[in-house]
Design a protein around this motif. Structure first.
Motif, PDB file in Angstrom:
ATOM      1  N   SER A 166       0.721  -1.247  -0.157  1.00  0.00           N
ATOM      2  CA  SER A 166       0.158  -0.027   0.028  1.00  0.00           C
ATOM      3  C   SER A 166       0.878   1.281   0.009  1.00  0.00           C
ATOM      4  O   SER A 166       0.381   1.997  -0.475  1.00  0.00           O
ATOM      5  CB  SER A 166      -0.990   0.040   1.300  1.00  0.00           C
ATOM      6  OG  SER A 166      -0.139   0.106   2.391  1.00  0.00           O
ATOM      7  N   ALA A 167       2.244   1.242   0.529  1.00  0.00           N
ATOM      8  CA  ALA A 167       2.901   2.446   0.571  1.00  0.00           C
ATOM      9  C   ALA A 167       3.445   2.960  -0.813  1.00  0.00           C
ATOM     10  O   ALA A 167       3.746   4.075  -0.901  1.00  0.00           O
ATOM     11  CB  ALA A 167       4.199   2.229   1.321  1.00  0.00           C
ATOM     12  N   ILE A 168       3.319   1.945  -1.770  1.00  0.00           N
ATOM     13  CA  ILE A 168       3.887   2.320  -3.206  1.00  0.00           C
ATOM     14  C   ILE A 168       2.728   2.274  -4.073  1.00  0.00           C
ATOM     15  O   ILE A 168       3.146   2.134  -5.340  1.00  0.00           O
ATOM     16  CB  ILE A 168       5.038   1.504  -3.570  1.00  0.00           C
ATOM     17  CG1 ILE A 168       4.712  -0.299  -3.600  1.00  0.00           C
ATOM     18  CG2 ILE A 168       6.393   1.440  -2.634  1.00  0.00           C
ATOM     19  CD1 ILE A 168       5.835  -0.974  -3.961  1.00  0.00           C
ATOM     20  N   ALA A 169       1.536   2.267  -3.667  1.00  0.00           N
ATOM     21  CA  ALA A 169       0.370   2.062  -4.591  1.00  0.00           C
ATOM     22  C   ALA A 169       0.287   3.268  -5.515  1.00  0.00           C
ATOM     23  O   ALA A 169      -0.158   2.964  -6.588  1.00  0.00           O
ATOM     24  CB  ALA A 169      -0.846   1.747  -3.782  1.00  0.00           C
ATOM     25  N   HIS A 170       0.873   4.210  -5.378  1.00  0.00           N
ATOM     26  CA  HIS A 170       0.691   5.323  -6.212  1.00  0.00           C
ATOM     27  C   HIS A 170       1.863   5.374  -7.266  1.00  0.00           C
ATOM     28  O   HIS A 170       1.770   6.311  -8.013  1.00  0.00           O
ATOM     29  CB  HIS A 170       0.865   6.686  -5.345  1.00  0.00           C
ATOM     30  CG  HIS A 170       2.197   6.780  -4.619  1.00  0.00           C
ATOM     31  ND1 HIS A 170       2.587   6.147  -3.398  1.00  0.00           N
ATOM     32  CD2 HIS A 170       3.320   7.570  -4.796  1.00  0.00           C
ATOM     33  CE1 HIS A 170       3.656   6.462  -3.082  1.00  0.00           C
ATOM     34  NE2 HIS A 170       4.254   7.402  -3.816  1.00  0.00           N
ATOM     35  N   VAL A 171       2.854   4.783  -7.211  1.00  0.00           N
ATOM     36  CA  VAL A 171       3.809   4.680  -8.086  1.00  0.00           C
ATOM     37  C   VAL A 171       3.554   3.910  -9.307  1.00  0.00           C
ATOM     38  O   VAL A 171       2.994   2.921  -9.391  1.00  0.00           O
ATOM     39  CB  VAL A 171       5.190   3.930  -7.479  1.00  0.00           C
ATOM     40  CG1 VAL A 171       6.358   3.965  -8.541  1.00  0.00           C
ATOM     41  CG2 VAL A 171       5.509   4.458  -6.281  1.00  0.00           C
ATOM     42  N   PRO A 172       3.647   4.690 -10.610  1.00  0.00           N
ATOM     43  CA  PRO A 172       3.122   3.947 -11.932  1.00  0.00           C
ATOM     44  C   PRO A 172       3.867   2.993 -12.185  1.00  0.00           C
ATOM     45  O   PRO A 172       3.257   2.147 -13.036  1.00  0.00           O
ATOM     46  CB  PRO A 172       3.052   5.479 -12.863  1.00  0.00           C
ATOM     47  CG  PRO A 172       3.870   6.337 -12.199  1.00  0.00           C
ATOM     48  CD  PRO A 172       3.944   6.213 -10.725  1.00  0.00           C
ATOM     49  N   PHE A 173       5.104   3.027 -12.252  1.00  0.00           N
ATOM     50  CA  PHE A 173       6.066   2.055 -12.853  1.00  0.00           C
ATOM     51  C   PHE A 173       6.761   1.348 -11.725  1.00  0.00           C
ATOM     52  O   PHE A 173       7.559   2.002 -10.796  1.00  0.00           O
ATOM     53  CB  PHE A 173       6.819   2.611 -13.746  1.00  0.00           C
ATOM     54  CG  PHE A 173       7.775   1.698 -14.633  1.00  0.00           C
ATOM     55  CD1 PHE A 173       7.441   1.066 -15.740  1.00  0.00           C
ATOM     56  CD2 PHE A 173       9.024   1.263 -13.953  1.00  0.00           C
ATOM     57  CE1 PHE A 173       8.378   0.173 -16.240  1.00  0.00           C
ATOM     58  CE2 PHE A 173       9.868   0.531 -14.656  1.00  0.00           C
ATOM     59  CZ  PHE A 173       9.432  -0.170 -15.781  1.00  0.00           C
ATOM     60  N   VAL A 174       6.580  -0.130 -11.627  1.00  0.00           N
ATOM     61  CA  VAL A 174       7.318  -0.828 -10.729  1.00  0.00           C
ATOM     62  C   VAL A 174       7.927  -1.953 -11.292  1.00  0.00           C
ATOM     63  O   VAL A 174       7.091  -2.709 -12.155  1.00  0.00           O
ATOM     64  CB  VAL A 174       6.411  -1.023  -9.425  1.00  0.00           C
ATOM     65  CG1 VAL A 174       7.173  -2.127  -8.490  1.00  0.00           C
ATOM     66  CG2 VAL A 174       5.862  -0.096  -8.855  1.00  0.00           C
ATOM     67  N   GLN A 175       9.233  -2.369 -11.307  1.00  0.00           N
ATOM     68  CA  GLN A 175       9.893  -3.455 -11.924  1.00  0.00           C
ATOM     69  C   GLN A 175      10.620  -4.236 -10.639  1.00  0.00           C
ATOM     70  O   GLN A 175      11.353  -3.660  -9.933  1.00  0.00           O
ATOM     71  CB  GLN A 175      11.018  -3.028 -13.046  1.00  0.00           C
ATOM     72  CG  GLN A 175      11.655  -4.233 -13.592  1.00  0.00           C
ATOM     73  CD  GLN A 175      12.658  -3.666 -14.409  1.00  0.00           C
ATOM     74  OE1 GLN A 175      12.638  -2.569 -14.949  1.00  0.00           O
ATOM     75  NE2 GLN A 175      13.318  -4.760 -15.160  1.00  0.00           N
ATOM     76  N   ALA A 176      10.291  -5.662 -10.435  1.00  0.00           N
ATOM     77  CA  ALA A 176      10.839  -6.460  -9.568  1.00  0.00           C
ATOM     78  C   ALA A 176      11.655  -7.464 -10.420  1.00  0.00           C
ATOM     79  O   ALA A 176      11.266  -8.277 -11.162  1.00  0.00           O
ATOM     80  CB  ALA A 176       9.632  -7.340  -8.777  1.00  0.00           C
ATOM     81  N   GLY A 177      13.121  -7.275 -10.255  1.00  0.00           N
ATOM     82  CA  GLY A 177      13.961  -8.105 -11.056  1.00  0.00           C
ATOM     83  C   GLY A 177      13.922  -7.902 -12.480  1.00  0.00           C
ATOM     84  O   GLY A 177      14.018  -6.664 -13.021  1.00  0.00           O
TER      85      GLY A 177
END
Length: 1169
Positions: free
Chosen positions: A1149-1160
């Motif tokens: 929930s703390a990063i719900a506002h971030v439009p681009f997220v890349q995991a690995g």
């Protein structure tokens, strides 16, 4: 020579299989073997239980003999039925060997043996009940006797048991009728005893003679220092089972060049389970020799990082089957977090090329060229001539030079060819031949040739043949071992005690001696490996070979239940056997293991049904209370509830388990007392209670347990204890004349040593010749009166141990002097004298020529350790001493009272010296041979200066401290400079720690000469912090070559990589009070952090891009990230927990506002359509 084409030599492809598949494969080979009478008898796992019945029948007959001779009130008719039963067992026992031979090719005989097996166990269960009742009939409780001791009770019991014995006898008579139908013959002998002459393990281990070239090649590859690969690289040894991959890896790791190249070597036996946390825990256990299964993953990383210290390490992962890329990748990330210098290696042994490939690819540094990945080393079979030479050598050693005949050479060549160059097969055949007369060799060869020609895998034939060559009671011992997980490290003492509890030894003999003899016989047959000794020369730990594990596990009869901590069936009780038939139960024993807790909860209601249980291991199972229903386990002989620190008391009903031989309570820290009627445990041999710090006393009557061999802790009551009137005293301890091993006596000062207690003779301990370690601890709550001083001295005088004692610890002693008997302990290898506030002198330590470790701690009135006038100048000073620890002795001025003028005696082989809180100590023997560690804390540096200076003046060819690896200088407030001449003498130094030296102003240019230095740790030295805190600091050129640098617990350099970039890196913000305004940063990269600090996250108001790299310890998002509203791009790499959270969209929930997220490598947001 070249090998002929055969299945055993050409089929090198082996694939991962479960233990079930392995078992099915072995059964297939066994049941298809060609059997010819007069040649070789091969093992049939389907009927291995019947082969053990010979031993069971022998045990039953012995117990019947004892019962018939026991005075009991049972009716004469009952004893007559017992004679009838004995006669039936004797007849059936006599035909067992022939039945075991015929069952190989007769299904009818095999069925008959299975019925006989069930009935024999029924007989054993009946005898167990009878033994319990016979024992109870002889026990009186005050003036009341048990019901069976009265005439009506005896009559009723006799009728009841008479019916039971008649039913069993009828079953045996029915089976006796089939003896004639199957034409079973009476054997001349039941079982041939094993020959005395055995080939020694030292000779068997020489099989590595054919691997010297391979070892040299792999050693050279491991020692290549690849500067480009800053992380940990992988090298694999691949080969089929039995080729000696593990033996070769050991040969390599024990090479002196490898030891010198890698500062730390860690060995992990992987076998089946493969996960990062378990491997890290095993790594730490390999280093510390202690279990760390209860630590969290992050804690394991921190502790390992400290232990490895940033140095170059070699991690051996033995017997690996894991082929998953992601699993290997996670392990690599954790190893990166642990740290280690460039050039650290992981050596993998595996049967699979795919495993080797996955390991190398997954653990590569990002961006590393695939050309840098080492090609695995494929292990081949041994040449035929090497196999032949080894077999001939074993024959000559056992039978003498006359054994070298043409016939023997021909047999050896045939066997060498059949072995197919597989070292395991060669070694086992050498061991087997050493057990046989040469006249038997031709028949062995004929049987092997027959199966060899028919295409049966020769490896399986040889292993089964070797396994079948051992007596049945040894097979039972191995079957017991297979109840534990594959690759388990056995405590040999506990293992032999478990064997004895299961009844695998002859009645009346010494169980301890028989257990060790059985283990030695199995070890010399190469069934165990990694056998290690403790510091006193006793057998300590071992592992069982996997092939032995596979064969031994087939002999289970379903009467044993072992709960694996990772088992999917951990919440289910076995449904294929009634609880009343179970003989042993082993719970998982993992610290904080939910499986073990569930297993114990499931077990408690079943206690009334577990009437045949002889062994229960529930250590570290979260037990809070043992139920009183444990009384129903009437024949229990082995009970381990150690490591259950929530358990405060034991039920009194435990004292009713009169057959109990082993009771383990070690580490039950809250346990307050033992059962009051412990005197009833007349068969108790081993009582382990060390680490039970809440125990208030030992119950009165414990001195009546004259069979006790092990009593690790004897607690005397304190004067204020309300249980003092129920407690045993020293006189009862004196009655236990057969104690051996370790003994700790606590609260000596609190005990009333006057009157009858002082009548305990000086010999109350000296008679216990088997004692090896003795700890004597007083209670300082007694006060400081003169009476207390005299009382303590008198008590210590009475505590003279046997002269063969190896270890002595004296703590909280209130006397001023030590008794003269200390000088008689010529075999001491370790002595500890702790917290003795009145002591002004010590016993003559120099007389202990075998002493290896000496600890002197908290003796405030001690001024000198020894007298120079008493030393023998013509002999070396402490020829065996390796470790000295001097702590908290504020009055200590020197080693010798007279001082030293001309001669400067030196420790002969001292490797580790730690001096803490001894500010006046300015003179002691020189220590030029130090290798492991030198620590000086709040003490004078004069001894160090003397060692360096005197050796220079003496112009010795040996440079002092030239082998020292670790130097710690702590709390030396007057130290202003590290002299250049000191640094010149430390070419091997790998670790330098300096703490709280406020006047130390700089690190000199001589630091550059310390080319072996891998770790520099500076803490609370403000001037050094300023001069060494970054690559812009004044002294940085003098330390830049050091692989790992930490200043005030802030990581500056790791693995040769500078951690503080000139960019606005988040690592700099976290580790140093970086002054760049946070409100203006737009792009940040985080690397190697344990958490995201909330105090700076909330101030990153303009941040648009955040990268988190190689920070696997971060396991949550700080809620302050919600306020970073301009964050547009979040990239995560090398953070397993965060990556998993993002992919599963869990707790994000703390990063719900971030439009681009890349995991690995995976784009999580925006979600792919």
């Amino acid at each position: 020579m070249t090998w002929p084409m055969c299945r055993a030599a050409t089929d090198c492809r082996e694939h991962k299989s479960t233990s079930r598949n392995s078992r099915q494969r072995l059964i297939f080979f066994t049941t298809h073997l060609i059997y010819q009478p007069g040649e070789i008898s091969l093992w049939n796992p389907a009927t291995e239980e019947e082969k053990k019945m010979t031993h069971l029948a022998k045990q039953i007959l012995g117990r019947m003999e004892d019962l018939q001779n026991m005075p009991t009130p049972f009716p004469c008719t009952f004893k007559g039925e017992l004679w009838r039963l004995k006669d039936s067992v004797l007849v059936l026992q006599a035909v067992l060997p022939d039945a075991e031979q015929q069952q190989v090719y007769s299904h009818q005989v095999r069925d008959w043996l299975e019925k006989l097996s069930d009935t024999m166990y029924e007989v054993e269960h009946f005898l167990d009940d009878l033994s319990v009742e016979a024992h109870l009939s002889a026990i009186k409780d005050g003036e009341t006797t048990f019901l069976v001791n009265s005439f009506p009770g005896a009559l009723l019991y006799g009728v009841k048991m008479g019916r039971a014995i008649k039913a069993i006898t009828e079953k045996l008579d029915f089976l006796r009728k089939d003896v004639q139908m199957f034409h079973l013959q009476v054997a001349d002998r039941l079982e041939q005893p094993p020959p005395v002459a055995l080939l020694s393990r030292a000779v068997l281990d020489e099989i590595v003679i054919g691997r010297q070239e391979e070892a040299a090649v792999i050693t050279d590859k491991l020692r290549r220092f690849d500067f480009e690969a800053a992380g940990v690289s992988v090298f694999s040894i691949v080969g089929k089972g039995g080729l000696g991959k593990t033996t070769l890896a050991k040969l390599i790791s024990e090479n002196e060049a490898v030891k010198e190249h890698f500062g730390r070597q860690v060995w992990v036996n992987v076998s089946t389970r493969f996960n990062a946390k378990e491997i890290l825990a095993k790594m730490l256990q390999s280093i510390t020799r202690q279990s760390h299964a209860g630590l969290r993953l992050a804690d394991l990383e921190v502790v390992l990082q400290e232990k490895i210290g940033g140095g170059r390490f070699l991690l051996v992962l033995d017997d690996v089957w894991e082929e998953g890329f992601e699993t290997w990748k996670k392990l690599g990330q954790h190893l990166m977090t642990v740290g280690g210098a460039a050039g650290s290696k992981v050596l993998v042994t595996t049967r699979s090329n795919k495993v080797a490939e996955m390991a190398s690819r997954a653990m590569m540094e990002p961006g590393t060229s695939t050309s840098m990945v080492e090609t695995p080393y494929i292990l081949r079979t041994l040449p035929l001539d090497v196999s032949f030479q080894f077999l001939m050598k074993s024959s000559l050693l056992l039978h003498g030079e006359g054994a070298q005949t043409e016939q023997v050479e021909g047999i050896a060549k045939e066997i060498a060819m059949i072995c197919g160059g597989v070292p395991l097969a060669i070694r086992e055949m050498a061991s087997l031949l050493s057990l046989k007369d040469r006249k038997e060799w031709p028949s062995i060869v004929r049987g092997l040739q027959r199966n060899y020609r028919d295409g049966v895998d020769s490896m399986s034939v040889i292993l089964q043949l070797c396994f079948n060559s051992i007596p049945s009671h040894l097979k039972l011992c191995l079957s017991c071992c297979s109840l534990f997980p594959r690759g388990h490290v056995f405590d040999i003492q506990s293992l032999t005690q478990l064997w004895e509890a299961q009844g695998y030894f002859e009645e009346g003999g010494s169980g301890n001696r028989q257990g060790l003899q059985c283990f030695e016989m199995l070890n010399r047959r190469s069934f165990f490996h990694d056998v290690e000794m403790d510091e006193f020369g006793n057998l300590a730990t071992c592992r069982m070979y996997n092939w032995v594990y596979d064969l031994a596990s087939m002999g289970h009869n379903g009467r044993h239940w072992s709960l694996s901590p990772n088992s999917e069936s951990s919440s289910r009780f076995p449904t294929n056997i009634h609880p009343s038939l179970l003989r042993s139960i082993l719970l998982g024993g993992q610290e904080s293991s939910s499986a073990s807790r569930r297993g114990w909860s499931m077990l408690k209601p079943l206690f009334p049904s577990l009437k045949s249980l002889s062994a229960l291991d529930a250590h570290s199972s979260g037990i809070e209370q043992v139920p009183s229903s444990i009384r129903y386990l009437a024949i229990l002989r082995y009970l381990d509830v150690s490591g259950n620190d929530a358990m405060e008391q034991l039920p009194e009903s435990i004292s009713e388990l009169w057959q109990l031989q082993v009771l383990k309570l070690s580490g039950c820290t809250r346990l307050k007392q033992l059962p009051r009627n412990i005197r009833k445990l007349v068969n108790l041999k081993h009582l382990y209670s060390e680490g039970c710090w809440s125990l208030t006393h030992m119950p009165r009557g414990i001195g009546e347990l004259t069979s006790l061999l092990t009593l690790t802790c004897f607690v005397l009551p304190k004067q204020s204890s309300p249980s003092k009137h129920m407690a045993a005293g020293l006189s009862e301890l004196g009655s236990l004349k057969h104690l051996r091993g370790r003994l700790e006596i606590r609260n000596l000062g609190s005990h009333n040593s006057g009157g009858t207690e002082l009548e305990c003779r000086t010999s109350f301990l000296i008679e216990k010749q088997g004692l090896q370690s003795l700890s004597l601890c007083w209670d300082m709550d007694d006060g400081a009166s003169a009476d207390v001083k005299q009382q303590h001295e008198q008590t210590l005088e009475c505590c003279q141990p046997p002269p063969g004692l190896k270890e002595l610890e004296i703590s909280e002693y209130g006397g001023e002097k030590f008794p003269s008997w200390l000088s008689s302990l010529k075999d001491l290898i370790r002595i500890k004298i702790l917290d003795c506030p009145r002591c002004r002198s010590l016993p003559p330590l120099e007389e202990f020529t075998l002493l290896q470790s000496c600890t002197i701690d908290s003796l405030p009135k001690l001024e000198y350790i020894d007298s120079l006038s008493k030393r023998k100048h013509d002999s070396p000073l402490f020829p065996s001493l390796k470790e000295v620890y001097l702590t908290n002795c504020p009055g200590l001025k020197g080693w010798w009272e007279e001082g030293v003028d001309v001669t400067f005696p030196s420790f002969h082989c001292l490797s580790r010296l730690e001096i803490r809180d001894c500010p006046k100590l300015d003179q002691m023997p020189l220590f030029p041979t130090l290798e492991d560690k030198l620590l000086v804390e709040y003490s004078s540096l004069a001894p160090l200066q003397q060692t360096i200076q005197h050796q220079e003046e003496a112009s010795s060819s040996f440079s002092p401290l030239s082998r020292l690896k670790s130097l710690w200088i702590l709390s030396i407030e007057e130290l202003q400079v590290l002299p250049e001449q000191w640094l010149q003498k430390l070419p091997s130094l790998q670790e330098l720690l300096i703490e709280f030296c406020p006047k130390l102003s700089f690190l000199p240019p001589g630091m550059r000469r310390l080319t072996s230095l891998r770790v520099l740790d500076v803490h609370r030295c403000p001037q050094l912090t300023q001069r060494c805190g970054s690559n812009k600091a004044v002294d940085w050129p003098n330390i830049a070559h050091i692989t790992n640098i930490r200043i005030d617990k802030k990581l500056i350099q790791l693995g040769g990589r500078y951690q503080l970039s000139e960019k606005d890196s988040i690592a700099a913000i976290a580790n140093f009070s970086f002054v760049h305004p946070l409100s203006k940063i737009t792009s940040v990269t985080v690397e190697s952090l344990e958490s995201l600090p909330a105090e700076w996250v909330q101030n990153l108001s303009t941040l648009k891009e955040l990268k988190i790299v190689n920070s696997p310890s971060i396991d949550s998002w700080p809620q302050e990230l919600r306020s970073v509203t301009h964050l547009e791009r979040l990239q995560i790499s090398g953070c397993a927990t965060l990556e998993e959270m993002c992919i599963e969209d869990k707790d994000c929930s703390a990063i719900a506002h971030v439009p681009f997220v890349q995991a690995g490598d995976r784009v999580v947001r925006p979600r792919p359509r």
